[in-house]
Design an enzyme around this catalytic site. Structure first.
Site, PDB file in Angstrom:
ATOM      1  N   GLN A  17      -4.868  -0.711  -7.151  1.00  0.00           N
ATOM      2  CA  GLN A  17      -5.444  -1.718  -8.051  1.00  0.00           C
ATOM      3  C   GLN A  17      -6.968  -1.644  -8.219  1.00  0.00           C
ATOM      4  OE1 GLN A  17      -5.819  -6.574  -8.522  1.00  0.00           O
ATOM      5  NE2 GLN A  17      -4.289  -5.818  -7.133  1.00  0.00           N
ATOM      6  N   LEU A  72      -2.366  16.883 -11.511  1.00  0.00           N
ATOM      7  CA  LEU A  72      -3.071  17.954 -10.806  1.00  0.00           C
ATOM      8  C   LEU A  72      -2.777  17.848  -9.317  1.00  0.00           C
ATOM      9  CD1 LEU A  72      -5.039  20.077 -11.944  1.00  0.00           C
ATOM     10  CD2 LEU A  72      -6.924  18.572 -11.307  1.00  0.00           C
ATOM     11  N   LYS A  75      -4.021  19.550  -3.688  1.00  0.00           N
ATOM     12  CA  LYS A  75      -3.902  20.300  -2.430  1.00  0.00           C
ATOM     13  C   LYS A  75      -3.595  21.777  -2.687  1.00  0.00           C
ATOM     14  CE  LYS A  75      -3.054  16.460   0.649  1.00  0.00           C
ATOM     15  NZ  LYS A  75      -2.105  15.645   1.383  1.00  0.00           N
ATOM     16  N   ASN A  96     -10.748   5.774  -4.929  1.00  0.00           N
ATOM     17  CA  ASN A  96     -10.595   4.734  -3.901  1.00  0.00           C
ATOM     18  C   ASN A  96      -9.504   5.139  -2.909  1.00  0.00           C
ATOM     19  OD1 ASN A  96      -8.601   4.176  -5.949  1.00  0.00           O
ATOM     20  ND2 ASN A  96      -8.252   2.171  -5.026  1.00  0.00           N
ATOM     21  N   GLY A  98      -8.144   6.451   0.871  1.00  0.00           N
ATOM     22  CA  GLY A  98      -8.433   6.012   2.231  1.00  0.00           C
ATOM     23  C   GLY A  98      -9.605   6.819   2.811  1.00  0.00           C
ATOM     24  N   LYS A 136      -7.876   1.580   6.675  1.00  0.00           N
ATOM     25  CA  LYS A 136      -7.427   1.403   5.295  1.00  0.00           C
ATOM     26  C   LYS A 136      -7.486  -0.082   4.969  1.00  0.00           C
ATOM     27  CE  LYS A 136      -4.163   5.242   5.216  1.00  0.00           C
ATOM     28  NZ  LYS A 136      -2.749   5.625   5.098  1.00  0.00           N
ATOM     29  N   TYR A 138      -6.095  -3.322   2.155  1.00  0.00           N
ATOM     30  CA  TYR A 138      -5.461  -3.901   0.971  1.00  0.00           C
ATOM     31  C   TYR A 138      -6.116  -5.253   0.708  1.00  0.00           C
ATOM     32  CZ  TYR A 138      -1.856  -0.321   0.711  1.00  0.00           C
ATOM     33  OH  TYR A 138      -1.202   0.875   0.562  1.00  0.00           O
ATOM     34  N   GLU A 139      -5.803  -5.811  -0.449  1.00  0.00           N
ATOM     35  CA  GLU A 139      -6.412  -7.051  -0.927  1.00  0.00           C
ATOM     36  C   GLU A 139      -6.647  -8.103   0.172  1.00  0.00           C
ATOM     37  OE1 GLU A 139      -7.376  -8.218  -4.147  1.00  0.00           O
ATOM     38  OE2 GLU A 139      -8.028  -9.946  -2.994  1.00  0.00           O
ATOM     39  N   ASP A 168      -9.540  -6.600  -4.847  1.00  0.00           N
ATOM     40  CA  ASP A 168      -9.233  -5.440  -5.681  1.00  0.00           C
ATOM     41  C   ASP A 168      -9.907  -5.557  -7.048  1.00  0.00           C
ATOM     42  OD1 ASP A 168      -7.684  -4.017  -3.899  1.00  0.00           O
ATOM     43  OD2 ASP A 168      -5.867  -5.094  -4.395  1.00  0.00           O
ATOM     44  N   GLY A 243     -20.026 -27.934  -3.446  1.00  0.00           N
ATOM     45  CA  GLY A 243     -21.304 -27.600  -4.074  1.00  0.00           C
ATOM     46  C   GLY A 243     -22.078 -28.853  -4.426  1.00  0.00           C
ATOM     47  N   GLY A 244     -23.010 -28.704  -5.363  1.00  0.00           N
ATOM     48  CA  GLY A 244     -23.879 -29.813  -5.727  1.00  0.00           C
ATOM     49  C   GLY A 244     -23.154 -30.969  -6.405  1.00  0.00           C
ATOM     50  N   GLN A 245     -22.041 -30.683  -7.085  1.00  0.00           N
ATOM     51  CA  GLN A 245     -21.298 -31.740  -7.795  1.00  0.00           C
ATOM     52  C   GLN A 245     -19.899 -31.844  -7.186  1.00  0.00           C
ATOM     53  OE1 GLN A 245     -23.207 -33.218  -9.752  1.00  0.00           O
ATOM     54  NE2 GLN A 245     -24.521 -31.804 -10.856  1.00  0.00           N
TER      55      GLN A 245
HETATM   56  N1  CAO Z   1      -2.784  15.847  -5.361  1.00  0.00           N
HETATM   57  C1  CAO Z   1      -2.493  16.038  -4.059  1.00  0.00           C
HETATM   58  N2  CAO Z   1      -2.652  15.088  -3.113  1.00  0.00           N
HETATM   59  C2  CAO Z   1      -3.156  13.923  -3.535  1.00  0.00           C
HETATM   60  C3  CAO Z   1      -3.493  13.638  -4.854  1.00  0.00           C
HETATM   61  C4  CAO Z   1      -3.291  14.683  -5.799  1.00  0.00           C
HETATM   62  N3  CAO Z   1      -3.558  14.521  -7.093  1.00  0.00           N
HETATM   63  N4  CAO Z   1      -3.960  12.391  -4.933  1.00  0.00           N
HETATM   64  C5  CAO Z   1      -3.923  11.893  -3.688  1.00  0.00           C
HETATM   65  N5  CAO Z   1      -3.436  12.808  -2.838  1.00  0.00           N
HETATM   66  C6  CAO Z   1      -3.260  12.669  -1.402  1.00  0.00           C
HETATM   67  C7  CAO Z   1      -4.590  12.630  -0.697  1.00  0.00           C
HETATM   68  O1  CAO Z   1      -5.114  13.906  -0.512  1.00  0.00           O
HETATM   69  C8  CAO Z   1      -4.202  11.933   0.592  1.00  0.00           C
HETATM   70  O2  CAO Z   1      -3.557  12.844   1.440  1.00  0.00           O
HETATM   71  P1  CAO Z   1      -3.977  13.005   3.021  1.00  0.00           P
HETATM   72  O3  CAO Z   1      -3.732  11.679   3.664  1.00  0.00           O
HETATM   73  O4  CAO Z   1      -3.067  14.100   3.489  1.00  0.00           O
HETATM   74  O5  CAO Z   1      -5.415  13.349   3.080  1.00  0.00           O
HETATM   75  C9  CAO Z   1      -3.172  10.926   0.092  1.00  0.00           C
HETATM   76  O6  CAO Z   1      -2.645  11.443  -1.133  1.00  0.00           O
HETATM   77  C10 CAO Z   1      -3.782   9.579  -0.223  1.00  0.00           C
HETATM   78  O7  CAO Z   1      -4.198   8.988   0.950  1.00  0.00           O
HETATM   79  P2  CAO Z   1      -4.645   7.469   1.034  1.00  0.00           P
HETATM   80  O8  CAO Z   1      -5.076   7.221   2.421  1.00  0.00           O
HETATM   81  O9  CAO Z   1      -5.640   7.149  -0.012  1.00  0.00           O
HETATM   82  O10 CAO Z   1      -3.324   6.710   0.608  1.00  0.00           O
HETATM   83  P3  CAO Z   1      -2.415   5.673   1.423  1.00  0.00           P
HETATM   84  O11 CAO Z   1      -1.256   5.412   0.543  1.00  0.00           O
HETATM   85  O12 CAO Z   1      -2.120   6.150   2.802  1.00  0.00           O
HETATM   86  O13 CAO Z   1      -3.313   4.364   1.545  1.00  0.00           O
HETATM   87  C11 CAO Z   1      -4.780   2.693   0.607  1.00  0.00           C
HETATM   88  C12 CAO Z   1      -3.520   3.549   0.400  1.00  0.00           C
HETATM   89  C13 CAO Z   1      -4.977   1.880  -0.662  1.00  0.00           C
HETATM   90  C14 CAO Z   1      -4.555   1.765   1.807  1.00  0.00           C
HETATM   91  C15 CAO Z   1      -5.990   3.616   0.860  1.00  0.00           C
HETATM   92  O14 CAO Z   1      -6.092   4.513  -0.218  1.00  0.00           O
HETATM   93  C16 CAO Z   1      -7.302   2.863   1.007  1.00  0.00           C
HETATM   94  O15 CAO Z   1      -7.588   2.285   2.048  1.00  0.00           O
HETATM   95  N6  CAO Z   1      -8.131   2.924  -0.035  1.00  0.00           N
HETATM   96  C17 CAO Z   1      -9.449   2.285  -0.018  1.00  0.00           C
HETATM   97  C18 CAO Z   1      -9.347   0.811  -0.176  1.00  0.00           C
HETATM   98  C19 CAO Z   1      -8.609   0.433  -1.439  1.00  0.00           C
HETATM   99  O16 CAO Z   1      -8.875   0.898  -2.529  1.00  0.00           O
HETATM  100  N7  CAO Z   1      -7.670  -0.496  -1.313  1.00  0.00           N
HETATM  101  C20 CAO Z   1      -7.095  -1.053  -2.529  1.00  0.00           C
HETATM  102  C21 CAO Z   1      -5.696  -1.165  -2.425  1.00  0.00           C
HETATM  103  S1  CAO Z   1      -5.090  -2.036  -3.836  1.00  0.00           S
HETATM  104  O17 CAO Z   1      -4.435  -3.379  -3.146  1.00  0.00           O
END
Ligand code: CAO
Length: 413
Positions: A17, A72, A75, A96, A98, A136, A138-139, A168, A243-245
């Site tokens: 998100q 794309l 990897k 965004n 992890g 990592k 989430y919201e 988010d 707040g103020g009001q």
């Molecule tokens: N081709 C190949 N691999 C891809 C790719 C692509 N086009 N796009 C993503 N990937 C892979 C990444 O390389 C990564 O792999 P590795 O873990 O092996 O390095 C993986 O997909 C994505 O990892 P991630 O940690 O981002 O994803 P997750 O599902 O484990 O976690 C989230 C999700 C949201 C918790 C994490 O991305 C995060 O903390 N993001 C930052 C905070 C954030 O934006 N949170 C908002 C969440 S919305 O509620």
């Protein structure tokens, strides 16, 4: 008419998100946003919370309008080759993932900057440097760790998460602003730069007034709060503005059997005290020493809102709103999601927009929350997975059909 960000190309590696809402705003402003997704499944939200079988979810479609999709495999060697060339030809890259994901893919900031010194690299994580850096997020984790949850809800209940997605979508807006600032600075320096935000930082910014109150506590109780006792941190204060009001949500006459959302939020500005008391039939309170001044009213706010409620409960929220609004009392009906999506005014304003989608038919989405007089927004549907792969590769990288077949066979696109 031109658009504010026309000519800006964005490599959009965002998912879920927070990132996608930011890049959707860039797209609303006219940037060419190329969403890069893993071949096969794409952004996980395409298949999350689906309401229709095998059709991109509303979660995805409502957050990814106005973009193009390129699959794309980041990897694979071929995927990295294409990505590097895209970076050379783009202005902004947003992600965004992890913690550490971009480094593991072989694209730390230093490498991206080396490939294209003019590119702006924007990233959003859960946390900045420190104990939580590698976590990592989430919201609701952001809301919990940034001060929102501990200050939301009622004093005698548990901490509560807001329905508004402030971690988010809220931070998407912060990131959007930061990217626009970096783009502007680039017009002067010619240099790209790194833009970073953590979800917690954005929440903290939104909780600024609660940090104000934390420091005020050192000088005594927060008298604008309905709470009777104070510890050494800012308490949850229900629906008080703090707040103020002073303000509170008061009950109104239900219009449905379940009476859902039959509430009006009322704010008592000093200048409306007299007309408000006259309107609700309590002129006796106007000059009463316990109520006559804002200061005198502070210990009696709950009683005052109870008295107002005795009046609103006999009216629907819209009737009460019309009557109070006509005498300039700041107030607003508590509207449900059904009220909002069916609101003709919001449609006329372009805030609720119907979009046609080849697989799901028409769906409603939220338009651009602001307007620029020289940059009109036309909301278009989200792309299908890989819908623009061939078009983008040919247009930007001069990759022709035979090469595309090779990339596809290698699982790179
Ligand atoms: N081709 C190949 N691999 C891809 C790719 C692509 N086009 N796009 C993503 N990937 C892979 C990444 O390389 C990564 O792999 P590795 O873990 O092996 O390095 C993986 O997909 C994505 O990892 P991630 O940690 O981002 O994803 P997750 O599902 O484990 O976690 C989230 C999700 C949201 C918790 C994490 O991305 C995060 O903390 N993001 C930052 C905070 C954030 O934006 N949170 C908002 C969440 S919305 O509620």
């Amino acid at each position: 008419m031109s658009k504010a960000l026309e000519g800006v190309r964005v490599v959009d590696m965002t998912h879920v998100q927070a990132g996608p809402v930011c890049t959707q705003l860039l797209a609303y402003m006219g940037a060419d946003v190329i969403k890069i997704e893993r071949p096969g499944g794409g952004d996980v939200t395409r298949s999350q919370l689906r309401d229709l079988e095998d059709v991109d979810s509303l979660y995805f479609t409502m957050l990814n309008g106005n973009k193009r999709s390129l699959t794309l495999n980041m990897k694979s060697d071929e995927g990295k080759e294409v990505f590097t060339k895209l970076l050379e030809r783009s202005d902004v890259v947003v992600e965004n993932f992890g913690p550490g994901v971009m480094d593991r893919l072989g694209y730390p900031w230093e490498r991206i900057h080396e490939i294209n010194p003019e590119i702006i690299y924007a990233s959003l994580k859960g946390f900045g440097p420190g104990a939580l850096e590698k976590a990592k997020a989430y919201e609701n984790i952001a809301q919990a760790t940034g001060g929102a949850m501990s200050t939301t809800g009622f004093e005698d209940g548990p901490p509560v998460a807001t329905g508004a997605q402030i971690g988010d979508s809220g931070n998407a807006v912060h990131l959007f602003g930061a990217i626009c600032a970096a783009l502007y600075q680039r017009t002067q320096t010619g240099r790209g730069q790194r833009v970073q935000i953590s979800m917690r930082a954005g929440i903290l910014n939104l909780c600024r007034v609660k940090l104000r109150d934390q420091q005020r506590l050192e000088h005594g109780p927060l008298r604008e709060y309905p709470n009777q006792e104070f510890g050494d941190f800012v308490p949850r204060s229900g629906n008080a503005s703090g707040g103020g009001q002073p303000g509170w949500a008061v009950r109104c006459k239900p219009t449905t059997e379940k009476g859902a959302n039959a509430w009006l939020y009322v704010v008592i500005q000093p200048q409306v005290w007299e007309p408000l008391m006259n309107k609700i039939g309590r002129p006796d309170l106007i000059e009463n020493p316990d109520y006559a001044t804002p200061e005198a009213r502070l210990p009696h706010l709950q009683d005052i809102f109870d008295v107002i409620e005795e009046w609103t409960i006999k009216r629907t929220k819209w009737e009460a709103f019309e009557e109070l609004n006509s005498i300039n009392v700041p107030c607003g009906p508590v509207l449900s999601t059904k009220d909002l999506i069916e609101d003709e005014g919001l449609r006329a304003e372009g805030l609720i927009v119907d979009v046609d989608h080849p697989d799901r038919g028409t769906y409603s989405t939220v338009g651009c929350p602001f307007t620029l007089s020289d940059s009109p927004v036309e909301v278009t549907r989200s792309p299908l997975l890989g819908e623009h792969s061939a078009e983008i590769l040919e247009e930007l990288l001069d990759i022709q059909e035979s090469e595309l077949e090779r990339l596809s066979a290698a699982g790179a696109v």
